[in-house]
Design a protein around this motif. Sequence first.
Motif, PDB file in Angstrom:
ATOM      1  N   ILE A 155       6.121   0.791  -6.532  1.00 61.62           N
ATOM      2  CA  ILE A 155       5.059   1.378  -5.715  1.00 61.62           C
ATOM      3  C   ILE A 155       3.764   0.974  -6.404  1.00 61.62           C
ATOM      4  O   ILE A 155       3.620   1.160  -7.613  1.00 61.62           O
ATOM      5  N   SER A 156       2.815   0.396  -5.654  1.00 67.39           N
ATOM      6  CA  SER A 156       1.598  -0.095  -6.288  1.00 67.39           C
ATOM      7  C   SER A 156       0.407  -0.109  -5.355  1.00 67.39           C
ATOM      8  O   SER A 156       0.566  -0.223  -4.131  1.00 67.39           O
ATOM      9  N   ASP A 157      -0.780  -0.040  -5.960  1.00 69.71           N
ATOM     10  CA  ASP A 157      -2.014  -0.263  -5.215  1.00 69.71           C
ATOM     11  C   ASP A 157      -2.309  -1.758  -5.122  1.00 69.71           C
ATOM     12  O   ASP A 157      -3.216  -2.172  -4.413  1.00 69.71           O
ATOM     13  N   GLY A 158      -1.547  -2.564  -5.852  1.00 64.75           N
ATOM     14  CA  GLY A 158      -1.724  -4.008  -5.823  1.00 64.75           C
ATOM     15  C   GLY A 158      -2.911  -4.508  -6.631  1.00 64.75           C
ATOM     16  O   GLY A 158      -3.196  -5.708  -6.640  1.00 64.75           O
ATOM     17  N   VAL A 159      -3.592  -3.611  -7.327  1.00 65.85           N
ATOM     18  CA  VAL A 159      -4.788  -3.990  -8.083  1.00 65.85           C
ATOM     19  C   VAL A 159      -4.664  -3.611  -9.557  1.00 65.85           C
ATOM     20  O   VAL A 159      -4.838  -4.443 -10.434  1.00 65.85           O
ATOM     21  N   ILE A 160      -4.343  -2.340  -9.838  1.00 69.91           N
ATOM     22  CA  ILE A 160      -4.326  -1.871 -11.224  1.00 69.91           C
ATOM     23  C   ILE A 160      -2.929  -1.459 -11.675  1.00 69.91           C
ATOM     24  O   ILE A 160      -2.409  -1.954 -12.664  1.00 69.91           O
ATOM     25  N   THR A 161      -2.314  -0.566 -10.948  1.00 69.93           N
ATOM     26  CA  THR A 161      -1.090   0.092 -11.414  1.00 69.93           C
ATOM     27  C   THR A 161       0.110  -0.216 -10.535  1.00 69.93           C
ATOM     28  O   THR A 161      -0.009  -0.259  -9.310  1.00 69.93           O
ATOM     29  N   PRO A 197       2.602  -2.747 -15.106  1.00 71.36           N
ATOM     30  CA  PRO A 197       3.865  -2.069 -14.789  1.00 71.36           C
ATOM     31  C   PRO A 197       4.039  -0.812 -15.635  1.00 71.36           C
ATOM     32  O   PRO A 197       3.854  -0.843 -16.846  1.00 71.36           O
ATOM     33  N   GLN A 198       4.355   0.280 -14.974  1.00 75.34           N
ATOM     34  CA  GLN A 198       4.602   1.549 -15.649  1.00 75.34           C
ATOM     35  C   GLN A 198       5.871   2.147 -15.063  1.00 75.34           C
ATOM     36  O   GLN A 198       6.311   1.762 -13.979  1.00 75.34           O
TER      37      GLN A 198
END
Length: 134
Positions: free
Chosen positions: A62-68, A104-105
Motif C-alpha cells: 500500500i503506497s502513496d507512490g511518493v514517500i512511503t 519500504p516499511q
Amino acid sequence: MEKISYSIHPPENFKELLNIYEMLGWNSLNLSVDELEKMCKQSWYAMYAYHDQQLVGMGRVISDGVITAMICGVCVMPNYQSKGIGKEIMNRIISHCEQNKVIPQLMCVENLETYYETLGFKKFAIGMTKNINR
C-alpha cells in the motif's frame, strides 16, 4: 520441487488466496474471495508466486507512490515455506519500491523481526492498531 514463477499478475481465482489465508489462520475477519480480490487489486503493487499456475505465495504494498510504501500480506502456503519464496517476494517488492524511490516499511510480529532484519529492515517505531466493528 518444480520451479516457482513470480508475477505481478493476480490469480484467476482468488479462492486460492483465501485457501492460503485459511491455512495460515489469517482469516479472522472472515474475508470473502471478493474482498481479497479487491484488497489485492487496490494495492499499489502486488507480487504473486506460482507453482504450476497454482498460487503458493504473495505480498502486496500500500503506497502513496511518493514517500512511503507499507508492505503487507506477505504469505507463503505452509508446505512451500522455508524454500526462499517469501524472501524472493520481498526482494522483488523492495526492488520495486527502490525503483520508484519510495521507502519500504512494514509491521510484523516480534518473532519475525530477525527474519526482516536479514532483508535489511530495522526497527524504527512501535506499531499500533485500533479495533473496529466489521
